[in-house]
Design a protein around this motif. Structure first.
Motif, short mmCIF file in Angstrom:
data_model
loop_
_atom_site.label_atom_id
_atom_site.label_comp_id
_atom_site.label_asym_id
_atom_site.label_seq_id
_atom_site.Cartn_x
_atom_site.Cartn_y
_atom_site.Cartn_z
N PRO A 79 0.83 -1.22 0.00
CA PRO A 79 0.00 0.00 0.00
C PRO A 79 0.86 1.27 0.00
N TYR A 80 1.49 1.53 -1.14
CA TYR A 80 2.45 2.63 -1.21
C TYR A 80 1.80 3.99 -0.94
N ALA A 81 0.60 4.22 -1.47
CA ALA A 81 -0.07 5.50 -1.25
C ALA A 81 -0.38 5.72 0.23
N THR A 82 -0.81 4.67 0.90
CA THR A 82 -1.09 4.77 2.34
C THR A 82 0.17 5.13 3.11
N ILE A 83 1.27 4.48 2.76
CA ILE A 83 2.54 4.75 3.43
C ILE A 83 2.97 6.20 3.20
N VAL A 84 2.81 6.69 1.98
CA VAL A 84 3.19 8.08 1.67
C VAL A 84 2.34 9.06 2.45
N LEU A 85 1.04 8.81 2.54
CA LEU A 85 0.14 9.71 3.28
C LEU A 85 0.49 9.74 4.77
N ILE A 86 0.80 8.58 5.33
CA ILE A 86 1.22 8.54 6.73
C ILE A 86 2.52 9.31 6.91
N ALA A 87 3.44 9.14 5.99
CA ALA A 87 4.72 9.86 6.07
C ALA A 87 4.52 11.37 5.99
N LEU A 88 3.58 11.82 5.14
CA LEU A 88 3.31 13.25 5.03
C LEU A 88 2.71 13.80 6.33
N TYR A 93 3.76 16.81 11.34
CA TYR A 93 3.75 16.86 12.80
C TYR A 93 5.12 17.27 13.34
N VAL A 94 6.17 16.74 12.73
CA VAL A 94 7.53 17.14 13.12
C VAL A 94 7.71 18.64 12.88
N LEU A 95 7.19 19.14 11.76
CA LEU A 95 7.29 20.57 11.48
C LEU A 95 6.56 21.38 12.54
N GLU A 96 5.42 20.90 13.00
CA GLU A 96 4.69 21.59 14.07
C GLU A 96 5.50 21.65 15.35
N LEU A 97 6.17 20.55 15.66
CA LEU A 97 6.98 20.53 16.88
C LEU A 97 8.13 21.52 16.81
N VAL A 98 8.69 21.67 15.62
CA VAL A 98 9.81 22.60 15.44
C VAL A 98 9.31 24.03 15.32
N ARG A 99 8.22 24.20 14.60
CA ARG A 99 7.65 25.54 14.38
C ARG A 99 6.17 25.52 14.77
N PRO A 100 5.84 25.79 16.02
CA PRO A 100 4.45 25.73 16.50
C PRO A 100 3.50 26.64 15.73
N GLU A 101 4.01 27.71 15.13
CA GLU A 101 3.12 28.62 14.40
C GLU A 101 2.56 28.00 13.12
N THR A 102 3.03 26.81 12.76
CA THR A 102 2.55 26.13 11.55
C THR A 102 1.04 25.91 11.60
N ILE A 103 0.52 25.59 12.78
CA ILE A 103 -0.92 25.34 12.90
C ILE A 103 -1.71 26.58 12.57
N GLN A 104 -1.32 27.73 13.12
CA GLN A 104 -2.01 28.98 12.82
C GLN A 104 -1.88 29.36 11.36
#
Length: 314
Positions: A79-88, A93-104
């Motif tokens: 299920p390559y597409a599923t794996i890619v979506l999970i990875a995205l 989420y990692v980007l949010e942890l590094v840059r909390p303003e990403t959510i806003q």
């Protein structure tokens, strides 16, 4: 001078030994059953009867029609597409942890005033700007579906922030791997993205001033799509009825602290998209599925555009 002829009664010269059509220095008495050319051991492959040369085997593979899933998708080993979506989702989420303003900055938001910079004076009206889909940030209709609650953005969420992405990724893998196996990567990705978009569009229509994030709308859409596919195929290994009932109950119970609009929008879009894929006639199935899914997309785009006009003119 004429070439010398053999003397009367002398034995005729032996004919040259046959050689491989690809290797002239290799003697071979085995012929390809398809093209009848001589082939050496390195240039032949076992066939149902006798041997075939490598070129005939290659051309045969190209002419064989590839196997398809029950709904017209290309069969894949994983299920390559599923794996890619999970990875995205995990990368976001990692980007949010590094840059909390990403959510806003990228969460689903219809229309609101937001501070240009977190450190500016909130009493200064010039420090704010109009943000949201209604003000040109159309990407929020999709990017919000890849973001999740982060403890770095708001410590009050606590353990629920981690549970948010963990449960969503669990359901994405559980549903995604099964649905992708039935639809193929392309149709599965279309179902997922349309469901994610449908969830955020309903948030935009009903609660345009609220900030919504999470893959839950897409997950609810996968559940709806799976239910339709299972009914059409008569095969339901995940228990679609119980799953759908459970998700509807959760939607009602969690309405006070989650985006029920996103859940409902994703579910309805998943049901519509699943029906478009499952009930397309076999004749010209791919074209019909494309047309029907495009209609679902256009309905969502039109609804978002109409709501934008209403928000900007009232």
């Amino acid at each position: 001078m004429d070439a010398a002829e053999p003397a009367p009664g002398a034995p005729a010269p032996e004919a040259p030994s046959p050689t491989c059509f690809r290797h002239a220095d290799r003697e071979s008495y085995v012929r390809c059953t398809r093209c009848d050319r001589h082939v050496c051991p390195d240039c032949r492959r076992d066939a149902a009867v006798g041997y075939q040369c490598v070129e005939c085997v290659k051309s045969g593979h190209q002419s064989v029609r590839q196997a398809r899933t029950a709904f017209g998708g290309r069969i894949t080993s994983r299920p390559y597409a599923t794996i890619v979506l999970i990875a995205l989702n995990l990368a976001a989420y990692v980007l949010e942890l590094v840059r909390p303003e990403t959510i806003q900055r990228f969460g689903m938001l219809g229309s609101a005033l937001m501070l240009r910079n977190p450190g500016e004076d909130p009493t200064d009206i010039s420090a704010f700007y109009q943000a949201g889909v209604a003000h040109g940030e159309w990407y929020r209709l999709l990017t919000g579906a890849f973001l999740h609650l982060s403890p770095t953005a708001d410590s009050s969420f606590g353990p629920f922030a981690i549970a948010h992405i963990v449960f969503n990724m669990y359901w994405l893998w559980s549903l995604g791997s099964v649905i992708e196996d039935r639809l193929g990567a392309l149709r599965f990705t279309a179902l997922y993205l349309l469901s994610a978009l449908g969830g955020d569009v309903l948030v935009y229509l009903i609660a345009p001033n609220s900030l919504a994030i999470g893959a839950s709308g897409a997950i609810f859409g996968l559940a709806g799509g799976y239910w339709i596919l299972s009914r059409r195929q008569g095969y339901d290994p995940l228990g679609g009825n119980q799953m759908l009932i459970t998700m509807v109950i959760w939607m009602a119970v969690s309405a006070s602290f989650t985006s029920w609009q996103g859940h409902l929008g994703g579910l309805l879009t998943g049901l519509a998209s699943g029906a478009a894929i499952a009930y397309a006639p076999r004749h010209q199935r791919g074209v019909v599925q494309l047309v029907l899914l495009t209609i679902v997309l256009l309905v969502l785009v039109f609804a978002a555009a109409a709501n934008t006009y209403q928000l900007l003119t009232t």
